[in-house]
Design a protein around this motif. Structure first.
Motif, PDB file in Angstrom:
ATOM      1  N   TYR A   1       7.045 -62.083 -25.214  1.00  0.00           N
ATOM      2  CA  TYR A   1       7.425 -63.370 -25.792  1.00  0.00           C
ATOM      3  C   TYR A   1       8.075 -63.191 -27.165  1.00  0.00           C
ATOM      4  O   TYR A   1       7.845 -62.195 -27.867  1.00  0.00           O
ATOM      5  CB  TYR A   1       6.207 -64.275 -25.950  1.00  0.00           C
ATOM      6  CG  TYR A   1       5.630 -64.783 -24.652  1.00  0.00           C
ATOM      7  CD1 TYR A   1       6.191 -65.871 -23.991  1.00  0.00           C
ATOM      8  CD2 TYR A   1       4.495 -64.192 -24.099  1.00  0.00           C
ATOM      9  CE1 TYR A   1       5.652 -66.362 -22.812  1.00  0.00           C
ATOM     10  CE2 TYR A   1       3.947 -64.670 -22.917  1.00  0.00           C
ATOM     11  CZ  TYR A   1       4.530 -65.755 -22.286  1.00  0.00           C
ATOM     12  OH  TYR A   1       3.990 -66.229 -21.120  1.00  0.00           O
TER      13      TYR A   1
ATOM     14  N   ARG B   1       6.823 -70.325 -28.047  1.00  0.00           N
ATOM     15  CA  ARG B   1       7.322 -69.022 -27.648  1.00  0.00           C
ATOM     16  C   ARG B   1       8.070 -69.138 -26.327  1.00  0.00           C
ATOM     17  O   ARG B   1       7.848 -70.067 -25.552  1.00  0.00           O
ATOM     18  CB  ARG B   1       6.185 -68.009 -27.513  1.00  0.00           C
ATOM     19  CG  ARG B   1       5.149 -68.395 -26.479  1.00  0.00           C
ATOM     20  CD  ARG B   1       4.025 -67.373 -26.397  1.00  0.00           C
ATOM     21  NE  ARG B   1       3.155 -67.605 -25.243  1.00  0.00           N
ATOM     22  CZ  ARG B   1       2.190 -66.795 -24.853  1.00  0.00           C
ATOM     23  NH1 ARG B   1       1.954 -65.691 -25.535  1.00  0.00           N
ATOM     24  NH2 ARG B   1       1.466 -67.078 -23.784  1.00  0.00           N
TER      25      ARG B   1
ATOM     26  N   MET C   1       9.906 -66.552 -23.017  1.00  0.00           N
ATOM     27  CA  MET C   1       9.925 -65.229 -22.390  1.00  0.00           C
ATOM     28  C   MET C   1      11.179 -64.469 -22.795  1.00  0.00           C
ATOM     29  O   MET C   1      12.195 -65.064 -23.175  1.00  0.00           O
ATOM     30  CB  MET C   1       9.902 -65.361 -20.865  1.00  0.00           C
ATOM     31  CG  MET C   1       8.744 -66.148 -20.309  1.00  0.00           C
ATOM     32  SD  MET C   1       8.948 -66.356 -18.506  1.00  0.00           S
ATOM     33  CE  MET C   1       7.800 -67.724 -18.221  1.00  0.00           C
TER      34      MET C   1
ATOM     35  N   GLU D   1      -0.638 -64.211 -20.328  1.00  0.00           N
ATOM     36  CA  GLU D   1       0.367 -63.179 -20.556  1.00  0.00           C
ATOM     37  C   GLU D   1       0.988 -62.626 -19.283  1.00  0.00           C
ATOM     38  O   GLU D   1       2.013 -61.946 -19.342  1.00  0.00           O
ATOM     39  CB  GLU D   1      -0.263 -61.991 -21.331  1.00  0.00           C
ATOM     40  CG  GLU D   1      -0.921 -62.369 -22.650  1.00  0.00           C
ATOM     41  CD  GLU D   1       0.087 -62.818 -23.685  1.00  0.00           C
ATOM     42  OE1 GLU D   1       1.249 -62.403 -23.596  1.00  0.00           O
ATOM     43  OE2 GLU D   1      -0.295 -63.587 -24.586  1.00  0.00           O
TER      44      GLU D   1
END
Length: 486
Positions: A196, A311, A313, A358
């Motif tokens: 991220y 955040r 990816m 995650e």
């Protein structure tokens, strides 16, 4: 065997048992409460009950006087259910009961799946064992986690199958069909550890795809319904091909591995205006109607402004997810060369979700009556995972169940059904997973069939049960057991 009740009394009696189950949340993998309830319910009938280490319930009802030498018959079903809700319905499958809705023809649920798969089979076993006045030795086996991993069938001690002659599985979906074979399957999870960073865009949007029919990934895979997860991946790819720069913050979709996903949702960060994105969405909507409109025309894309995500990816993560989802086969793969009209092999992209904050996980579910085709999908999964930067986790390969050409149970049940209903019962091999494959694997001499009442749109909020098919089902089971005891 004696069960001399009117059809109305049978319906009311079976639904009373079912309503007790509907009050207890029983999502797959969370069955302890319903398992404890069943232990008490069967004990109250007079059964000797065993609850094993995975919460399967095995209940033995001794034969009535003079029937001790009759063959032991097993009534079998599963206690868990697929829990899905309509968009906007406030429903926690770990806490909330199912709200039943009954009209003159159907039993359904208020905004959620009904859980007739397989709560009605469990209710039938309870009802029959509670009301029979004369019978041989009976056993009910009610398993856990059939819908996700068949954990109950896998862990069931073979001793509970080896001392019986017949098993009637009550987990099929049409009262006039006798199921004598089913497909094998394998659980495949594609996992990727995400990286991220902070978003670089100045706007954020949520794209919500809804309105699709969804449904059971075995029984309804041949209907050509759209897969929301795959469509969403195609939309994201279309944004990229149109030159729209965006970052992916989240991607979720689907409710269960074996349910065709009816909804999916993404959040993106971008510099692009909503009008530009809407144009791509409109084009993808038209493309979907061209591909699926004849059978699944309720598709809707909803674009809304949202707060900027904290955040997003990495670009590599985003592209790998999209490539894998587009590359995975979803739908019918091959038709049977033996049984006309039967799907031999299929696959379903069932869920996309974030695990532990995650790891992105994609739940994939191939089925086939040909074990070699399952092996082919496993090989393909390993190769695609390597190419896309995922890890493929292969788990719970379930055996198929092949027809027993010499089944006395099937022969008797076919005769009874025709005598009771004035029409022949259809004999089917189905493209869906049943626990029967595990039972026969553990006792190849066990004579097994599967039956069920009429249920529609299972594993979806539209799930409903046809009430009028309950009495003939009960009468079929009771009379068949009586003839086998002669």
């Amino acid at each position: 065997m004696i069960l001399d009740y009117s059809d109305e009394m049978i319906i009311d009696g079976v639904l009373e048992e079912f309503s007790q189950l509907a009050r207890i949340p029983r999502k797959s993998g969370h069955e302890k409460a319903v398992s404890d309830y069943l232990v008490k319910a069967f004990s109250d009938i007079g059964c000797e009950v065993h609850q094993d280490e995975v919460n399967n319930v095995i209940a033995d009802l001794p034969a009535t006087d003079g029937m001790e030498s009759a063959p032991k018959i097993i009534l079998q079903g599963h206690m868990d259910m697929v829990c899905v809700a309509d968009h906007g319905v406030n429903y926690d499958p770990l806490k909330d009961p199912i709200k039943l809705v009954r009209d003159e023809k159907f039993l359904s649920a208020d905004g959620t799946s009904l859980g007739a798969d397989d709560g009605i089979g469990v209710a039938e076993a309870l009802y029959i064992m509670k009301n029979l006045k004369k019978h041989g030795p009976l056993r009910a086996i009610i398993t856990v986690d059939e819908e996700q991993g068949m954990t109950g069938a896998v862990h069931l001690d073979a001793k509970y199958l080896k001392d019986a002659q017949y098993l009637i599985n009550c987990d099929s979906e049409n009262y006039d069909e006798l199921t004598v074979g089913s497909a094998g399957s394998v659980n495949i999870d594609f996992n990727r550890q995400l990286e991220y960073s902070a978003p670089s865009g100045n706007k954020a949007y949520k794209i919500h795809l809804k309105g699709l029919l969804g449904g059971h990934s075995g029984m309804e895979i041949n209907k050509g319904r759209a897969n929301a997860i795959r469509i969403m991946a195609m939309l994201l790819n279309a944004l990229d091909e149109a030159g729209i720069s965006y970052e992916l913050a989240s991607f979720t979709g689907g409710k269960a591995r074996n349910s065709i996903p009816a909804e999916a949702e993404v959040v993106i960060s971008t510099m692009a205006e909503d009008q530009v994105i809407q144009e791509i969405i409109d084009a993808e909507h038209d493309s979907c109607l061209d591909k699926y409109g004849a059978v699944d025309n309720g598709i809707e894309f909803e674009l809304t402004d949202v707060a900027q995500p904290q955040r997003v990816m990495s670009e590599d993560d985003r592209d790998s997810i999209i490539r894998l989802l587009i590359s995975l086969h979803s739908g019918v793969y091959a038709m049977s060369q033996v049984v006309p009209g039967l799907v031999e092999t299929s696959a379903n992209i069932g869920m996309v979700k974030l695990k532990d904050g995650e790891v992105l996980s994609i739940a994939y579910f191939p089925r086939s009556s040909n074990d070699a085709k399952i092996d082919e999908f496993i090989l393909q999964a390993d190769i695609l995972a390597q190419m896309a930067g995922f890890t493929a986790v292969i788990d719970n390969q379930a055996p198929g169940w092949k027809e027993n050409q010499n089944s006395k149970l099937a022969k008797v049940m076919l005769e009874v059904f025709e005598a009771q209903n004035g029409m022949p019962m259809k004999v089917e091999t189905i493209h869906a997973g049943l626990e029967c494959g595990y039972h026969v694997m553990k006792n190849p001499e066990l004579d097994v069939v599967s039956i069920g009442v009429n249920t529609f749109d299972i594993h979806s909020p539209k799930e409903r049960l046809e009430l009028a098919t309950i009495p003939p089902q009960i009468k079929l089971i009771v009379e068949t057991m009586g003839r086998l005891a002669e």
